[in-house]
Design a protein around this motif. Structure first.
Motif, PDB file in Angstrom:
ATOM      1  N   SER A  95       0.554  -1.416   0.399  1.00 47.88           N
ATOM      2  CA  SER A  95       0.100   0.308   0.308  1.00 47.88           C
ATOM      3  C   SER A  95       0.974   1.184  -0.183  1.00 47.88           C
ATOM      4  CB  SER A  95      -1.466   0.150   1.609  1.00 47.88           C
ATOM      5  OG  SER A  95      -2.306  -0.768   1.258  1.00 47.88           O
ATOM      6  N   VAL A  96       2.178   0.887  -0.897  1.00 49.64           N
ATOM      7  CA  VAL A  96       2.366   2.226  -0.426  1.00 49.64           C
ATOM      8  C   VAL A  96       2.029   2.898  -2.019  1.00 49.64           C
ATOM      9  CG1 VAL A  96       5.455   2.847  -1.180  1.00 49.64           C
ATOM     10  CG2 VAL A  96       4.947   1.140   0.292  1.00 49.64           C
ATOM     11  N   ILE A  97       2.157   2.640  -3.061  1.00 50.49           N
ATOM     12  CA  ILE A  97       1.691   3.029  -4.359  1.00 50.49           C
ATOM     13  C   ILE A  97       0.132   2.366  -4.410  1.00 50.49           C
ATOM     14  CG2 ILE A  97       3.748   4.027  -5.276  1.00 50.49           C
ATOM     15  CD1 ILE A  97       2.984   0.660  -7.319  1.00 50.49           C
ATOM     16  N   LYS A  98      -0.622   2.355  -5.407  1.00 51.51           N
ATOM     17  CA  LYS A  98      -1.541   2.475  -6.735  1.00 51.51           C
ATOM     18  C   LYS A  98      -1.740   2.715  -7.954  1.00 51.51           C
ATOM     19  CE  LYS A  98      -5.094   5.463  -5.523  1.00 51.51           C
ATOM     20  NZ  LYS A  98      -5.916   6.122  -6.686  1.00 51.51           N
ATOM     21  N   ARG A  99      -2.066   1.399  -8.823  1.00 51.19           N
ATOM     22  CA  ARG A  99      -2.049   1.503  -9.535  1.00 51.19           C
ATOM     23  C   ARG A  99      -3.215   2.066 -10.409  1.00 51.19           C
ATOM     24  NH1 ARG A  99       1.972  -2.513 -11.185  1.00 51.19           N
ATOM     25  NH2 ARG A  99       1.598  -3.419  -9.292  1.00 51.19           N
ATOM     26  N   ASP A 100      -3.981   2.889 -10.897  1.00 45.33           N
ATOM     27  CA  ASP A 100      -5.255   2.892 -11.766  1.00 45.33           C
ATOM     28  C   ASP A 100      -4.439   2.305 -13.324  1.00 45.33           C
ATOM     29  OD1 ASP A 100      -6.469   3.467  -9.719  1.00 45.33           O
ATOM     30  OD2 ASP A 100      -5.287   4.915  -9.210  1.00 45.33           O
ATOM     31  N   ILE A 101      -4.994   1.565 -13.590  1.00 44.85           N
ATOM     32  CA  ILE A 101      -5.087   0.834 -15.367  1.00 44.85           C
ATOM     33  C   ILE A 101      -6.794   1.808 -15.494  1.00 44.85           C
ATOM     34  CG2 ILE A 101      -4.477  -0.858 -16.644  1.00 44.85           C
ATOM     35  CD1 ILE A 101      -3.346  -1.872 -14.482  1.00 44.85           C
ATOM     36  N   GLN A 102      -6.777   2.297 -17.577  1.00 40.82           N
ATOM     37  CA  GLN A 102      -7.378   2.279 -18.181  1.00 40.82           C
ATOM     38  C   GLN A 102      -6.935   1.814 -18.839  1.00 40.82           C
ATOM     39  OE1 GLN A 102      -9.910   5.677 -17.867  1.00 40.82           O
ATOM     40  NE2 GLN A 102     -11.299   5.454 -18.895  1.00 40.82           N
ATOM     41  N   GLY A 129      -5.381  14.779   0.751  1.00 40.01           N
ATOM     42  CA  GLY A 129      -5.231  13.745   1.258  1.00 40.01           C
ATOM     43  C   GLY A 129      -5.772  12.834   1.263  1.00 40.01           C
ATOM     44  N   SER A 130      -6.624  12.762   1.873  1.00 40.87           N
ATOM     45  CA  SER A 130      -7.962  12.253   2.267  1.00 40.87           C
ATOM     46  C   SER A 130      -8.818  11.261   1.906  1.00 40.87           C
ATOM     47  CB  SER A 130      -8.958  13.450   3.630  1.00 40.87           C
ATOM     48  OG  SER A 130      -8.621  13.632   4.518  1.00 40.87           O
ATOM     49  N   VAL A 131      -8.857  12.284   0.648  1.00 45.37           N
ATOM     50  CA  VAL A 131      -9.534  11.761  -0.861  1.00 45.37           C
ATOM     51  C   VAL A 131      -8.910  10.195  -1.255  1.00 45.37           C
ATOM     52  CG1 VAL A 131     -10.604  11.548  -3.472  1.00 45.37           C
ATOM     53  CG2 VAL A 131     -11.083  13.093  -1.351  1.00 45.37           C
ATOM     54  N   GLN A 135      -9.477   6.780  -1.375  1.00 47.73           N
ATOM     55  CA  GLN A 135      -9.076   5.392  -1.962  1.00 47.73           C
ATOM     56  C   GLN A 135      -8.137   4.343  -1.498  1.00 47.73           C
ATOM     57  OE1 GLN A 135      -8.244   8.299  -5.605  1.00 47.73           O
ATOM     58  NE2 GLN A 135     -10.173   8.719  -5.879  1.00 47.73           N
ATOM     59  N   PHE A 136      -6.935   4.080  -1.022  1.00 53.40           N
ATOM     60  CA  PHE A 136      -5.797   3.513  -1.502  1.00 53.40           C
ATOM     61  C   PHE A 136      -7.291   2.453  -0.215  1.00 53.40           C
ATOM     62  CE2 PHE A 136      -2.226   6.036  -2.650  1.00 53.40           C
ATOM     63  CZ  PHE A 136      -1.852   4.929  -2.267  1.00 53.40           C
ATOM     64  N   SER A 137      -7.474   3.034   1.086  1.00 53.14           N
ATOM     65  CA  SER A 137      -8.261   1.955   2.295  1.00 53.14           C
ATOM     66  C   SER A 137      -9.261   0.879   1.263  1.00 53.14           C
ATOM     67  CB  SER A 137      -9.459   2.698   2.775  1.00 53.14           C
ATOM     68  OG  SER A 137     -10.509   3.736   2.393  1.00 53.14           O
ATOM     69  N   GLN A 138     -10.325   1.498  -0.125  1.00 55.28           N
ATOM     70  CA  GLN A 138     -10.538   0.528  -1.392  1.00 55.28           C
ATOM     71  C   GLN A 138     -10.095  -0.445  -1.592  1.00 55.28           C
ATOM     72  OE1 GLN A 138     -14.743   0.656  -0.218  1.00 55.28           O
ATOM     73  NE2 GLN A 138     -13.259   1.817   0.688  1.00 55.28           N
ATOM     74  N   HIS A 139      -8.413   0.211  -2.290  1.00 55.76           N
ATOM     75  CA  HIS A 139      -8.020  -0.597  -2.994  1.00 55.76           C
ATOM     76  C   HIS A 139      -7.514  -1.735  -1.772  1.00 55.76           C
ATOM     77  CE1 HIS A 139      -6.544   0.216  -7.107  1.00 55.76           C
ATOM     78  NE2 HIS A 139      -7.079   2.204  -6.710  1.00 55.76           N
ATOM     79  N   LYS A 140      -7.365  -1.580  -0.523  1.00 55.30           N
ATOM     80  CA  LYS A 140      -6.685  -2.915  -0.185  1.00 55.30           C
ATOM     81  C   LYS A 140      -7.842  -3.534   0.455  1.00 55.30           C
ATOM     82  CE  LYS A 140      -4.475  -1.403   2.770  1.00 55.30           C
ATOM     83  NZ  LYS A 140      -3.456  -1.004   4.398  1.00 55.30           N
ATOM     84  N   ARG A 141      -9.146  -3.240   0.447  1.00 52.13           N
ATOM     85  CA  ARG A 141     -10.591  -3.753   0.569  1.00 52.13           C
ATOM     86  C   ARG A 141     -11.197  -4.133  -0.334  1.00 52.13           C
ATOM     87  NH1 ARG A 141     -14.861  -2.157  -1.140  1.00 52.13           N
ATOM     88  NH2 ARG A 141     -17.095  -3.334  -0.487  1.00 52.13           N
ATOM     89  N   ASN A 142     -10.585  -4.450  -1.833  1.00 50.67           N
ATOM     90  CA  ASN A 142     -11.063  -4.280  -2.965  1.00 50.67           C
ATOM     91  C   ASN A 142      -9.644  -5.765  -2.961  1.00 50.67           C
ATOM     92  OD1 ASN A 142     -12.803  -4.769  -4.965  1.00 50.67           O
ATOM     93  ND2 ASN A 142     -11.276  -4.396  -6.303  1.00 50.67           N
ATOM     94  N   LYS A 143      -8.981  -5.601  -2.675  1.00 48.42           N
ATOM     95  CA  LYS A 143      -7.989  -6.964  -2.354  1.00 48.42           C
ATOM     96  C   LYS A 143      -8.564  -8.221  -1.705  1.00 48.42           C
ATOM     97  CE  LYS A 143      -3.384  -4.369  -3.528  1.00 48.42           C
ATOM     98  NZ  LYS A 143      -2.247  -3.736  -2.376  1.00 48.42           N
ATOM     99  N   ARG A 144      -8.800  -7.735  -0.815  1.00 41.87           N
ATOM    100  CA  ARG A 144      -9.844  -9.180  -0.012  1.00 41.87           C
ATOM    101  C   ARG A 144     -10.220  -9.575  -0.092  1.00 41.87           C
ATOM    102  NH1 ARG A 144      -9.138  -5.289   4.389  1.00 41.87           N
ATOM    103  NH2 ARG A 144     -11.297  -4.973   4.110  1.00 41.87           N
ATOM    104  N   ASN A 145     -11.372  -9.267  -1.043  1.00 40.50           N
ATOM    105  CA  ASN A 145     -12.621  -9.916  -1.907  1.00 40.50           C
ATOM    106  C   ASN A 145     -12.598  -9.897  -3.257  1.00 40.50           C
ATOM    107  OD1 ASN A 145     -12.929  -6.878  -2.820  1.00 40.50           O
ATOM    108  ND2 ASN A 145     -15.140  -7.366  -1.476  1.00 40.50           N
ATOM    109  N   SER A 146     -11.334  -9.563  -3.989  1.00 40.60           N
ATOM    110  CA  SER A 146     -11.131  -9.800  -5.723  1.00 40.60           C
ATOM    111  C   SER A 146     -12.284  -9.378  -6.085  1.00 40.60           C
ATOM    112  CB  SER A 146     -10.678 -11.491  -5.449  1.00 40.60           C
ATOM    113  OG  SER A 146      -9.740 -11.424  -4.476  1.00 40.60           O
ATOM    114  N   GLY A 147     -13.231  -7.834  -5.495  1.00 41.28           N
ATOM    115  CA  GLY A 147     -13.631  -7.306  -6.648  1.00 41.28           C
ATOM    116  C   GLY A 147     -15.197  -8.363  -6.438  1.00 41.28           C
ATOM    117  N   ARG A 148     -15.173  -9.673  -5.920  1.00 38.22           N
ATOM    118  CA  ARG A 148     -16.014  -9.816  -5.422  1.00 38.22           C
ATOM    119  C   ARG A 148     -17.878  -9.845  -5.123  1.00 38.22           C
ATOM    120  NH1 ARG A 148     -15.948 -14.631  -3.021  1.00 38.22           N
ATOM    121  NH2 ARG A 148     -13.848 -13.845  -1.385  1.00 38.22           N
TER     122      ARG A 148
END
Length: 154
Positions: A95-102, A129-131, A135-148
């Motif tokens: 969680s140092v960086i996040k990548r947004d891919i489009q 910065g809070s926003v 977003q980072f917290s959502q990435h971390k959350r999404n990794k746990r459930n793999s978007g399911r």
């Protein structure tokens, strides 16, 4: 706070050689948006009378950042694109960086708790910065459930 985060990062054994890559990346994170760009010191506000948020929707503002292409940065720091990608995977897992891919576009953002510029701090910047933290917290959350979608029993 960011010094503590950086210290924790440096002590993390999983980082390995990705730490060197990260050090080479640090100067290229934009001070207002946290994006990985060739021009990290450019003020993206085209209308100085407005705050950062009010400037984000302006067409002139949207073209100011020169986002770094991964293959170009790999060449610049003398590693293969594959090695850079492996290092980015480690940094993202931590969680140092996040990548947004489009499509073929990859935007890299650094976690605001790792780097921020004290000389550029206002109410709007703290809010931005809070926003980004959210977003980072959502990435971390999404990794746990793999978007399911959770099963009804979960």
């Amino acid at each position: 706070m960011y010094q503590e985060k950086l210290k924790q990062l440096m002590e993390n054994k999983a980082l390995g050689n990705a730490l060197g890559t990260f050090y080479k990346m640090i100067p290229y994170f934009h001070y207002q948006t946290y994006y990985f760009v060739w021009n990290p010191d450019v003020d993206i506000r085209t209308d100085i009378s407005k705050n950062l948020f009010e400037n984000l929707n302006l067409i002139e503002t949207q073209g100011k950042l020169e986002h770094i292409k991964l293959k170009d940065f790999a060449y610049y720091i003398n590693v293969t694109p594959k090695t850079l990608t492996e290092h980015l995977n480690i940094l993202e897992d931590l969680s140092v960086i996040k990548r947004d891919i489009q499509g073929k576009s990859v935007l890299i953002t650094i976690h605001p708790d790792i780097v921020y510029r004290k000389d550029y701090e206002s109410m709007h910047d703290k809010y931005y910065g809070s926003v980004i933290r959210y977003q980072f917290s959502q990435h971390k959350r999404n990794k746990r459930n793999s978007g399911r979608k959770p099963k009804k029993s979960e």
